[in-house]
Design an enzyme around this catalytic site. Structure first.
Site, PDB file in Angstrom:
ATOM      1  CG  HIS A  59     -71.209  51.564  38.914  1.00  0.00           C
ATOM      2  ND1 HIS A  59     -72.392  51.512  39.620  1.00  0.00           N
ATOM      3  CD2 HIS A  59     -70.468  50.511  39.360  1.00  0.00           C
ATOM      4  CE1 HIS A  59     -72.375  50.482  40.448  1.00  0.00           C
ATOM      5  NE2 HIS A  59     -71.211  49.861  40.324  1.00  0.00           N
ATOM      6  CB  SER A  68     -75.232  59.274  39.014  1.00  0.00           C
ATOM      7  OG  SER A  68     -76.516  59.395  39.549  1.00  0.00           O
TER       8      SER A  68
END
Length: 315
Positions: A74, A142
């Site tokens: 994540h 990201s």
């Protein structure tokens, strides 16, 4: 019916902020039920590992132990539930989805190194402990994308493919206009108030899913409480350039899929051009009318694109 209506929205909110304690007990309990519903739907079980450092790493794992391992990482402010919804579409793979150190339910030491190499080393420790370090597929969004690059560069002979989703770390591409002049004092990803959180929610996604304001307020408070650590982590990652490490991916010709939302306001879509220059073998998919988190905003399309990429590796 409530679970089905709010599942994605509440899940994303959790993925952006984590969930431990909050002032509104009813909102927290409701959200936890939604999250557990989504995890159950994706056959995910939450587990944990104590690292050599003594820190705890929490992760989700599905029950497809015969599939090739896919480690999903994540981004900043996120946790394992960034990928819970899309995990339902990736059931053909053995999914390992951790809370990075500093996020979610994993340990949050203020003195730790949160740069990509350090996080990659911890993730490799997890994969080794599970006996899954060889022949691994790695993907990240990201900040998680930058960590994916670092992981592949540190252990290139163990990596079968790489999936980079609106990845950070290729900083010479510049910042989008929306973040020009941003500092640690005014960065929209750092939360000082509920209003900051509401703005961040709309900033990160092009078409943010609905979530009740009462639930948003609970998660806003979590981000406010975690701001000191968030600030330290952000300060480390914005100067952590992975471009040199990406050259190792090119050297080993690791198959790479790059996915980007064309409406990303956090990391400019033109970054794909730099990545393609550094990693010539990379396939690039630009998704229309999608922001910074395609696996949340366009679950089905993002999953289908990835599965097509993986199918292509078999030819």
């Amino acid at each position: 019916m409530l679970l089905k209506r709010l599942g994605l929205a509440a899940l994303f909110s959790l993925s952006m902020v984590g969930c431990t304690t909050a002032p509104n007990t009813l909102a927290v309990n409701t959200t936890q039920k939604i999250i557990q519903y989504e995890r159950s739907k994706s056959d995910l079980e939450v587990k944990s590992l104590t690292l050599a450092s003594g820190d705890k790493m929490v992760y989700a794992e599905n029950d497809n132990v015969t599939g090739e391992p896919l480690l999903l990482i994540h981004g900043f402010g996120g946790n394992k539930d960034n990928f819970t919804r899309i995990a339902d579409k990736l059931e053909g793979y053995h999914l390992i989805i951790p809370d990075l150190l500093g996020f979610g339910n994993s340990s949050k030491p203020m003195t730790a190194d949160y740069r990509a190499d350090a996080q990659a080393t911890r993730l490799h420790e997890l994969m080794q402990a599970k006996g899954l370090a060889s022949n691994t597929h790695v993907g990240g969004n990201s900040m998680g994308g930058a960590i994916s690059v670092a992981y592949a560069a540190k252990y290139p002979k163990e990596i079968k493919s790489l999936w980079l989703v609106d990845t950070a770390g290729f900083w010479s591409a510049g910042v989008p206009k929306s973040l020009e002049g941003a500092t640690l004092e005014n960065n929209p990803l750092l939360i000082n108030s509920k209003e900051d959180f509401y703005k961040m929610y709309d900033f990160v996604m092009y078409k943010p899913p609905y979530i009740p304001k009462s639930v948003k307020a609970v998660f806003a408070q979590e981000r406010i409480n975690n701001k000191a650590l968030d600030t330290k982590i952000l300060e480390q990652i914005v100067t952590d350039n992975v471009e040199e490490r990406a050259k190792i991916i090119a050297k080993y010709n690791i198959p790479t899929l790059v996915v980007w939302g064309d409406k990303d306001q956090v990391i400019k879509p033109e970054t794909t051009e730099l990545i393609k220059e550094i990693i010539p073998q990379a396939q690039v998919i630009m998704m229309n009318d999608v922001g910074h988190v395609p696996m949340v905003e366009a679950v089905k399309d993002t999953a289908n694109d990835y599965k097509a990429f993986r199918d292509g590796l078999k030819k």
